[in-house]
Design a protein around this motif. Structure first.
Motif, PDB file in Angstrom:
ATOM      1  N   GLN A   1       1.808   9.211 -33.287  1.00  0.00           N
ATOM      2  CA  GLN A   1       2.365  10.444 -32.448  1.00  0.00           C
ATOM      3  C   GLN A   1       3.525  10.989 -33.251  1.00  0.00           C
ATOM      4  OE1 GLN A   1       1.090  10.940 -28.214  1.00  0.00           O
ATOM      5  NE2 GLN A   1       0.427   8.834 -28.454  1.00  0.00           N
ATOM      6  N   LEU A   2       4.248   9.410 -32.966  1.00  0.00           N
ATOM      7  CA  LEU A   2       6.049  10.084 -33.642  1.00  0.00           C
ATOM      8  C   LEU A   2       6.436  10.492 -34.914  1.00  0.00           C
ATOM      9  CD1 LEU A   2       8.747   9.981 -32.465  1.00  0.00           C
ATOM     10  CD2 LEU A   2       8.901   7.395 -33.038  1.00  0.00           C
ATOM     11  N   PHE A   3       4.833  10.016 -36.321  1.00  0.00           N
ATOM     12  CA  PHE A   3       5.297  10.658 -36.634  1.00  0.00           C
ATOM     13  C   PHE A   3       5.189  11.704 -37.236  1.00  0.00           C
ATOM     14  CE2 PHE A   3       3.071  10.765 -40.908  1.00  0.00           C
ATOM     15  CZ  PHE A   3       4.043  10.864 -42.169  1.00  0.00           C
ATOM     16  N   ILE A   4       3.789  11.938 -36.726  1.00  0.00           N
ATOM     17  CA  ILE A   4       3.256  13.435 -36.657  1.00  0.00           C
ATOM     18  C   ILE A   4       4.024  14.665 -36.266  1.00  0.00           C
ATOM     19  CG2 ILE A   4       1.568  15.170 -36.001  1.00  0.00           C
ATOM     20  CD1 ILE A   4       0.759  13.221 -38.416  1.00  0.00           C
ATOM     21  N   GLU A   5       4.073  14.407 -35.018  1.00  0.00           N
ATOM     22  CA  GLU A   5       5.243  15.796 -34.398  1.00  0.00           C
ATOM     23  C   GLU A   5       7.043  15.287 -35.032  1.00  0.00           C
ATOM     24  OE1 GLU A   5       6.987  17.965 -30.866  1.00  0.00           O
ATOM     25  OE2 GLU A   5       4.475  17.342 -32.337  1.00  0.00           O
ATOM     26  N   LEU A   6       7.009  14.129 -35.660  1.00  0.00           N
ATOM     27  CA  LEU A   6       8.443  14.857 -36.686  1.00  0.00           C
ATOM     28  C   LEU A   6       8.591  15.636 -38.363  1.00  0.00           C
ATOM     29  CD1 LEU A   6      10.204  10.561 -36.157  1.00  0.00           C
ATOM     30  CD2 LEU A   6      10.496  12.898 -35.452  1.00  0.00           C
ATOM     31  N   LYS A   7       7.161  15.443 -38.614  1.00  0.00           N
ATOM     32  CA  LYS A   7       7.209  15.674 -39.235  1.00  0.00           C
ATOM     33  C   LYS A   7       6.422  17.437 -39.317  1.00  0.00           C
ATOM     34  CE  LYS A   7       5.858  14.729 -43.349  1.00  0.00           C
ATOM     35  NZ  LYS A   7       6.667  14.387 -44.351  1.00  0.00           N
ATOM     36  N   SER A   8       5.965  17.219 -37.875  1.00  0.00           N
ATOM     37  CA  SER A   8       5.503  18.697 -37.781  1.00  0.00           C
ATOM     38  C   SER A   8       6.745  19.743 -37.858  1.00  0.00           C
ATOM     39  CB  SER A   8       4.572  18.940 -36.593  1.00  0.00           C
ATOM     40  OG  SER A   8       5.657  18.647 -35.602  1.00  0.00           O
ATOM     41  N   HIS A   9       8.241  18.785 -37.332  1.00  0.00           N
ATOM     42  CA  HIS A   9       9.684  19.696 -37.115  1.00  0.00           C
ATOM     43  C   HIS A   9      10.326  19.488 -38.611  1.00  0.00           C
ATOM     44  CE1 HIS A   9       8.689  20.812 -33.518  1.00  0.00           C
ATOM     45  NE2 HIS A   9       8.204  19.270 -32.830  1.00  0.00           N
TER      46      HIS A   9
END
Length: 657
Positions: free
Chosen positions: A606-614
């Motif tokens: 979850q953290l990785f995807i959210e960071l990458k999305s930003h």
């Protein structure tokens, strides 16, 4: 010229652990565990100190655990894998001869001890509910077996680790059996749809506990019983027990227990139970320190904790965590206690007889050795030099203790390491390392990861923020319901304190890392401040809402620690680092084990995807075949890769002048 600490040192460092006094002999056995690079695993070997020197007793490459001695000192038992890699009981006779395999349980055994007369052995087995109905099916050839769906009816259906299997578990219960050493005949002593734990066997009876409950998913206590003459007496039913041992005259029971007054932040303490009066004395709560060792470390393998031990009918010794050390105390049945051995050390293994305590001790610059503390002279003597060559040939940095006032004048304690080979006039980057738990502690103990960072040219800061053990009950409880507030401010206050004290620390080149709760805090920090130039989060928590349902402990941990369930989503989300991911400007490396069930890998995903999305600067490393224990007892090759990635990330983003 001395060697600098390297990642490969994990193959040089040996762990000396699990001392066991041999009754009536003045001897003591202990385990030596080494890391095998070729086999990518760990092996432990049984050793003996006889008063004159040390002798290795087992040579087979295997993991030896659960060492115990017969009361007359003529036999030793231990558990080790059989040919089918199932843990079984083996016996060594001190008169000589090859070791004998005593048990042949299909699913292996754990937790074994001799009967008082030495004629039999008691041990634990774990078996599936209705296992007898499945035996014929299990006896089929593997090629005939078909996958079978797991039927889940309980919330406690998976586990990150332990003495048995981990992962999704079929419904199993722990039973107690005994086996006659001469005939090999077995008998089931305690069994049922509940988990039994046998604590002590004595002449005429034994002490055991059961977790039987009408609501097993929310039962965190055991019922402790004393069985004599075939009758059971309930001793206590509102605590979990680490130790329960009867005195030699069978008048008292020495108990180490933990209530749930402050949930899992409660101090373990010692009580002495008078069998005749049926009353207990609370011995250690007045210390306002926890009994036992709850130390975060990464090299002390195969350590079997022993919190307390009788040394006569009326006296006993026990371990206490205080101010970042684990120390030795003495007590009696009247409730009197006093310290015997205090120092800047971590006593992580202890056993005793009437003459002495045998201790495995680690310090910041010594991974572990065996010592003897003589009760008459109260002198400590070293019995082994297993890690002598490593310590002598390696440049190890001894940290300095630090103590400062945090934002609310709370005193916080920790340590600071200068870089190895520190030179005045140069500037150095600094890494802050945060422990897990949160109810654990950094201690006066060897920590390879810290020494490695120092050897790579980093100053290293590691403290015990509120929530840590070894201080007071109020201090360890202070984090509950307040994650990311007081604890976060303690860590930032520590950074302020040490960077103000030493002007050679490059304030523009600060790193932060931590695992488990320390991973949560790393995630939290980078979402709250841009002060750090690089961060590495390990086996972390990012979302308390999903954590509640996916972790093996999540369904009660969130309510105990965040003080919120799904009826309070706002509070769970407020304390979730994922909420603040859009604020992150610090390059963040995410490390996580594929088989982590304590902090499941979906937290990292979850953290990785959210960071990458930003479009944040991040990288995600997934470790196969790795549970939550990766940094401590994971595959050596993966432990090395983990350390390599940590160093690589800091080297990439923190400039060394």
């Amino acid at each position: 010229m001395m060697n600098k600490v390297s990642i490969e040192d994990i193959f040089k460092i040996k762990s000396v652990s699990s001392p066991k006094a041999v009754p009536n002999t003045g001897k003591v056995t202990y385990l030596v565990t080494k890391t095998d690079e070729e086999k990518d695993t760990y092996y432990s070997y049984l050793h003996n100190f006889d008063g004159r020197g040390n002798i290795q007793l087992t040579y087979k490459d295997e993991t030896v655990t659960n060492v115990a001695h017969s009361h007359d000192g003529t036999m030793t038992l231990f558990t080790a894998p059989d040919d089918d890699k199932k843990s079984q009981v083996f016996i060594l006779r001190h008169a000589g001869g090859e070791r004998e395999q005593l048990t042949h349980e299909d699913d292996g055994v754990f937790g074994a001890q001799f009967s008082h007369d030495g004629q039999s052995v008691f041990y634990h087995v774990s078996s599936e509910k209705n296992s007898a109905d499945k035996k014929d099916e299990d006896d089929k050839d593997d090629k005939d077996k078909k996958p079978e769906a797991a039927v889940i009816t309980r919330m406690k259906y998976k586990s990150d680790g332990g003495p048995g299997p981990y992962g999704v578990l079929t419904e199993k219960y722990t039973a107690v059996k005994s086996i006659d050493i001469q005939s090999g005949e077995t008998e089931t002593v305690l069994s049922g749809d509940e988990n039994f734990t046998l604590y002590d066997v004595f002449e005429g009876g034994f002490i055991y506990a059961t977790d039987k409950s009408e609501n097993p998913d929310f039962n965190f206590a055991q019922k402790l019983y004393l069985r004599t003459g075939g009758e059971d007496k309930l001793i206590r039913d509102d605590a979990s027990f680490m130790k329960a041992e009867i005195s030699g005259d069978q008048k008292h029971i020495l108990m180490t227990l933990m209530t749930r007054k402050f949930k899992n932040a409660t101090h373990p303490h010692i009580e002495v139970y008078d069998i005749k009066t049926e009353e207990s004395i609370d011995v250690t709560t007045k210390l306002d320190k926890p009994v036992g060792g709850l130390v975060a470390q990464d090299t002390q393998q195969n350590a079997e904790g022993n919190t307390a031990e009788w040394i006569s009918n009326n006296e006993y010794v026990f371990l206490v965590s205080e101010f970042g050390s684990v120390n030795l105390y003495k007590g009696d049945v009247e409730g009197n206690i006093r310290p015997l051995l205090r120092g800047e050390h971590n006593i992580f293994g202890m056993d005793a007889d009437s003459e002495a305590a045998y201790l495995t001790i680690s310090t910041h610059v010594s991974p572990s050795e065996l010592y003897k503390f003589d009760f008459k002279t109260e002198e400590l003597s070293q019995l082994t030099e297993i890690n002598y060559d490593y310590v002598t040939d390696t440049e190890l940095v001894k940290p300095e203790p630090v103590e400062f006032s945090s934002f609310d004048d709370t005193t916080v304690h920790g340590w600071f390491m200068k870089p190895a080979g520190y030179e005045a006039g140069k500037n150095y980057p600094m890494v802050t390392n945060i422990h897990g738990g949160p109810h654990a502690l950094y201690a006066n103990t060897y920590f390879h990861e810290m020494q490695l960072l120092a050897a790579k040219g980093y100053a290293v800061l590691f403290i015990n923020p509120r929530g840590s053990h070894s201080y007071s009950q109020e201090f360890v409880d202070a984090v509950r319901g307040d994650y990311g507030n007081g604890d976060y401010k303690d860590i930032m206050s520590a950074v302020d304190y040490i960077t103000d004290k030493y002007d050679w620390i490059d304030k523009d080149n600060l790193g932060v890392t931590g695992g488990s709760y320390g991973g949560f805090m790393t995630n939290w920090i980078v979402g709250q401040t841009n002060r750090f130039k690089a961060a590495v989060t390990q086996r972390s928590i990012s979302n308390w809402i999903s954590f509640r349902g996916v972790s093996d402990i999540g369904y009660y941990f969130t309510e105990w620690q965040i003080l919120a369930g799904l009826d309070n989503l706002d509070k769970l989300w407020h304390h979730s680092p994922l909420k603040y991911a859009k604020n992150v400007e610090t390059p963040l490396l995410i490390l996580h084990g594929e088989e982590d069930i304590r902090c499941p890998i979906e937290q990292a995903e979850q953290l990785f995807i959210e960071l990458k999305s930003h479009e944040k600067e991040t990288e995600f490393i997934r470790f196969p075949e790795s549970s939550h224990e990766l940094s401590r007892s994971g595959k050596p090759s993966l432990k090395m890769q983990r350390l390599s990635h940590i160093v690589r990330w800091f080297d990439q983003y923190l400039i060394q002048n």
